[in-house]
Design an enzyme around this catalytic site. Structure first.
Site, PDB file in Angstrom:
ATOM      1  N   ASP A  80       0.853  -1.179   0.000  1.00 28.22           N
ATOM      2  CA  ASP A  80       0.000   0.000   0.000  1.00 28.22           C
ATOM      3  C   ASP A  80       0.902   1.246   0.000  1.00 28.22           C
ATOM      4  OD1 ASP A  80      -3.109   0.651   0.441  1.00 28.22           O
ATOM      5  OD2 ASP A  80      -1.958   2.081   1.617  1.00 28.22           O
ATOM      6  N   TYR A  95      -2.957  11.315   1.333  1.00 27.40           N
ATOM      7  CA  TYR A  95      -3.476  11.258  -0.035  1.00 27.40           C
ATOM      8  C   TYR A  95      -3.447  12.663  -0.661  1.00 27.40           C
ATOM      9  CZ  TYR A  95      -5.139   6.486   0.673  1.00 27.40           C
ATOM     10  OH  TYR A  95      -5.203   5.138   0.890  1.00 27.40           O
ATOM     11  N   HIS A 110      -4.976  -7.841   0.613  1.00 22.95           N
ATOM     12  CA  HIS A 110      -4.214  -6.595   0.694  1.00 22.95           C
ATOM     13  C   HIS A 110      -3.378  -6.504   1.966  1.00 22.95           C
ATOM     14  CE1 HIS A 110      -3.392  -2.443  -0.404  1.00 22.95           C
ATOM     15  NE2 HIS A 110      -3.740  -2.052   0.808  1.00 22.95           N
TER      16      HIS A 110
END
Length: 376
Positions: free
Chosen positions: A172, A300, A355
């Site tokens: 990630d 982000y 994930h």
């Protein structure tokens, strides 16, 4: 300076958490048993009831403190990290970088597997930092704490700990930071290992003719952005608007985070087939107690700002040896696409694990990491 650190949340904070859980105002729900509209109400209510009635933070805190925690001041930031020395005759320095919406707890099952010695007496000195703005690391107080800056901070941390060269692994955000570590500090990073190809490369069409597998991969990336990527768009553009609600409501925070664990993990429709409630709530309580959901989401935004800058991010093939362990993740990149970007010397595809592979299938991941790095 490397300062020992103990995790501790006050009883006052825990009492406030329970009071807020008790006062939750629940929404109505049209049939959402498949979680397609977001977090399922029945499961969220069950999880929050357990958080209120049964979850024992003190017990989890005691477990977390069985690991050796430290903080260091690096380039103006307070960085929290676990640092566990290998128990073998020879130990390889290894930096493990987590992602979103997890934390350093992603790697707790992995640490003892990697610090143990193998038949040749080889083990790893494992360093697991909390990304700035996550967990017990300091919250950034100025713009610019993007993955490139974080890579610089982590390289300096490893040097402070006495490791002039080291290996690095991530998934990630951890895969993005690990790639940038290798690009920016090639003399320090001897090799890297990833569980996914950094998502930023989905937005770059590589030159030359694409294989059919590469075309399908890029198309799947576009579809995923439309169906599953709304959270990333919000966090990339207006993270602060979102932050107020998530920082104020534990049920809201749980809904935002648990949906990702449900959608991104490999399970048969039952989240607790791969995670216990205690595991999920330990991660959630760290976000709640440190009040870091907004600073975590802001990463982000910082990445979006960096990508919008006129400076071109290099996409030249990285010379550093790379290993890739692909689990049943969000969008699995084909090997030929990965080889445009990385010097892939080991490629492993697993038929189970998602994930959060370090939490879901720690033995498989530890074995792949050990095999790859030991071979070098």
């Amino acid at each position: 300076m490397c300062t020992p650190f103990q995790i501790y949340f006050s009883q006052e904070m825990l009492d406030d958490l329970r009071a807020r859980l008790a006062a939750t105002r629940w929404i109505t729900e049209i049939d959402n048993s498949d979680w397609m509209a977001g977090t399922n109400k029945a499961y969220l209510q069950e999880l929050c009831a357990y958080w209120f009635n049964e979850f024992n933070w003190e017990q989890q805190q005691q477990y977390l403190n069985t690991f050796r925690h430290y903080t260091s001041e690096i380039q103006g930031s307070t960085i929290h990290y676990i640092w566990e020395k290998g128990r073998g005759n020879s130990s390889i320095p290894l930096l493990l970088t987590h992602g979103y919406p997890d934390s350093f707890v992603r790697f707790l099952k992995l640490i003892p597997l990697l610090t143990a010695a193998d038949e040749e007496g080889v083990s790893f000195d494992v360093v697991v930092p909390s990304i700035p703005g996550y967990g017990f690391s300091g919250k950034p107080i100025a713009p610019g704490m993007n993955p490139s800056k974080i890579a610089s901070v982590f390289a300096a941390l490893m040097q402070q700990l006495g490791y002039d060269t080291f290996m690095a692994h991530g998934g990630d955000w951890g895969s993005t930071i690990t790639e940038l570590l290798a690009r920016q500090h090639p003399d320090q990073v001897a090799a890297i290992h990833l569980t996914d190809i950094p998502f930023i490369h989905l937005f770059e069409i590589p030159p030359g003719e694409l294989s059919q597998a590469e075309k399908e991969y890029l198309e799947k990336g576009k579809q995923w952005q439309q169906l599953e990527g709304a959270y990333a768009m919000i966090q990339s553009t207006k993270p602060q608007t979102l932050g107020y609600g998530l920082n104020d409501s534990p049920a809201g925070l749980a809904a935002w985070i648990i949906e990702k664990f449900y959608r991104w993990s490999d399970h048969p429709g039952d989240l607790e087939a791969v995670f216990t409630k205690d595991e999920l709530l330990t991660n959630l309580t760290i976000y709640w107690g440190t009040e870091t959901i907004h600073s975590a989401n802001r990463l982000y935004y910082e990445m979006a700002q960096a990508m919008a800058s006129p400076q071109k991010t290099t996409t030249e093939k990285l010379a550093t040896p790379a290993g890739v362990a692909e689990f049943k993740d969000l969008i699995a990149a084909p090997r030929d696409y990965a080889e445009r970007l990385f010097n892939v010397q080991r490629w492993t595809e697993f038929d189970k694990g998602g994930h959060f592979a370090a939490m879901e299938q720690p033995a498989l991941l530890a074995g792949d990491i050990r095999t790859f790095f030991s071979s070098l």
